[in-house]
Scaffold this motif. Structure first.
Motif, short mmCIF file in Angstrom:
data_model
loop_
_atom_site.label_atom_id
_atom_site.label_comp_id
_atom_site.label_asym_id
_atom_site.label_seq_id
_atom_site.Cartn_x
_atom_site.Cartn_y
_atom_site.Cartn_z
N ILE A 23 87.66 -84.45 27.60
CA ILE A 23 88.06 -85.80 27.25
C ILE A 23 88.34 -85.90 25.75
O ILE A 23 89.33 -86.51 25.33
CB ILE A 23 86.99 -86.82 27.69
CG1 ILE A 23 86.97 -86.91 29.22
CG2 ILE A 23 87.23 -88.19 27.06
CD1 ILE A 23 85.82 -87.73 29.77
N ALA A 24 87.50 -85.28 24.93
CA ALA A 24 87.70 -85.32 23.48
C ALA A 24 89.00 -84.63 23.09
O ALA A 24 89.75 -85.15 22.25
CB ALA A 24 86.51 -84.68 22.77
N VAL A 25 89.28 -83.48 23.69
CA VAL A 25 90.52 -82.76 23.37
C VAL A 25 91.73 -83.57 23.79
O VAL A 25 92.72 -83.66 23.06
CB VAL A 25 90.52 -81.36 24.05
CG1 VAL A 25 91.89 -80.72 24.00
CG2 VAL A 25 89.48 -80.47 23.39
N MET A 26 91.66 -84.20 24.95
CA MET A 26 92.78 -85.03 25.40
C MET A 26 93.01 -86.21 24.45
O MET A 26 94.15 -86.55 24.15
CB MET A 26 92.53 -85.52 26.83
CG MET A 26 92.67 -84.43 27.86
SD MET A 26 92.27 -84.95 29.54
CE MET A 26 93.43 -86.28 29.80
N LEU A 29 94.77 -84.90 21.37
CA LEU A 29 96.18 -84.61 21.65
C LEU A 29 97.00 -85.89 21.78
O LEU A 29 98.13 -85.97 21.29
CB LEU A 29 96.31 -83.77 22.92
CG LEU A 29 95.81 -82.33 22.81
CD1 LEU A 29 95.90 -81.64 24.17
CD2 LEU A 29 96.60 -81.56 21.77
N ILE A 30 96.44 -86.90 22.41
CA ILE A 30 97.14 -88.19 22.53
C ILE A 30 97.34 -88.81 21.15
O ILE A 30 98.42 -89.32 20.83
CB ILE A 30 96.37 -89.14 23.47
CG1 ILE A 30 96.48 -88.63 24.92
CG2 ILE A 30 96.88 -90.57 23.35
CD1 ILE A 30 95.58 -89.35 25.89
N VAL A 32 97.52 -87.25 18.25
CA VAL A 32 98.55 -86.48 17.53
C VAL A 32 99.93 -86.85 18.06
O VAL A 32 100.88 -87.02 17.28
CB VAL A 32 98.28 -84.96 17.68
CG1 VAL A 32 99.46 -84.14 17.23
CG2 VAL A 32 97.03 -84.58 16.89
N GLY A 33 100.07 -86.98 19.37
CA GLY A 33 101.35 -87.36 19.94
C GLY A 33 101.82 -88.73 19.50
O GLY A 33 102.99 -88.91 19.13
N VAL A 34 100.91 -89.70 19.49
CA VAL A 34 101.26 -91.05 19.06
C VAL A 34 101.66 -91.04 17.59
O VAL A 34 102.63 -91.70 17.18
CB VAL A 34 100.09 -92.03 19.33
CG1 VAL A 34 100.30 -93.35 18.62
CG2 VAL A 34 99.92 -92.23 20.82
N THR A 35 100.94 -90.27 16.77
CA THR A 35 101.27 -90.18 15.35
C THR A 35 102.64 -89.55 15.16
O THR A 35 103.44 -90.04 14.34
CB THR A 35 100.20 -89.35 14.61
OG1 THR A 35 98.92 -89.96 14.81
CG2 THR A 35 100.49 -89.26 13.14
N LEU A 36 102.93 -88.49 15.90
CA LEU A 36 104.23 -87.83 15.80
C LEU A 36 105.35 -88.77 16.22
O LEU A 36 106.38 -88.85 15.54
CB LEU A 36 104.24 -86.58 16.66
CG LEU A 36 105.49 -85.71 16.58
CD1 LEU A 36 105.70 -85.21 15.16
CD2 LEU A 36 105.37 -84.56 17.55
N VAL A 37 105.16 -89.51 17.28
CA VAL A 37 106.17 -90.46 17.73
C VAL A 37 106.36 -91.55 16.67
O VAL A 37 107.48 -91.97 16.38
CB VAL A 37 105.78 -91.07 19.09
CG1 VAL A 37 106.64 -92.28 19.42
CG2 VAL A 37 105.90 -90.02 20.18
N GLY A 38 105.26 -91.99 16.07
CA GLY A 38 105.36 -92.99 15.01
C GLY A 38 106.12 -92.49 13.80
O GLY A 38 106.97 -93.19 13.25
N VAL A 39 105.86 -91.26 13.39
CA VAL A 39 106.56 -90.68 12.25
C VAL A 39 108.03 -90.50 12.56
O VAL A 39 108.91 -90.83 11.75
CB VAL A 39 105.92 -89.33 11.85
CG1 VAL A 39 106.80 -88.56 10.87
CG2 VAL A 39 104.54 -89.56 11.25
N LEU A 40 108.33 -90.01 13.76
CA LEU A 40 109.73 -89.85 14.15
C LEU A 40 110.44 -91.19 14.22
O LEU A 40 111.61 -91.30 13.86
CB LEU A 40 109.82 -89.13 15.49
CG LEU A 40 109.44 -87.65 15.50
CD1 LEU A 40 109.49 -87.10 16.92
CD2 LEU A 40 110.35 -86.84 14.61
#
Length: 54
Positions: A23-26, A29-30, A32-40
């Motif tokens: 659960i912590a790893v997920m 990852l979520i 990091v994904g949200v941050t990447l989408v925000g930066v993009l």
């Protein structure tokens, strides 16, 4: 202190520990994904690619 004489209790505790790790790893990852989408979204794909490529 927990008495670990019963293997069933021990294995159940290990299973719960692994579940918490998954659960912590997920969550990481979520995040990091949200941050990447925000930066993009803010900079735009071409700007990010130009920064990454140098």
């Amino acid at each position: 202190m927990q008495d670990w004489d019963d293997d069933a209790e021990y294995h159940a505790a290990v299973g719960r520990s692994w579940l918490m790790v998954v659960i912590a790893v997920m969550c990481v990852l979520i995040l990091v994904g949200v941050t990447l989408v925000g930066v993009l979204g803010v900079l735009g794909v071409s700007e990010v690619l130009s920064i990454v490529s140098g």
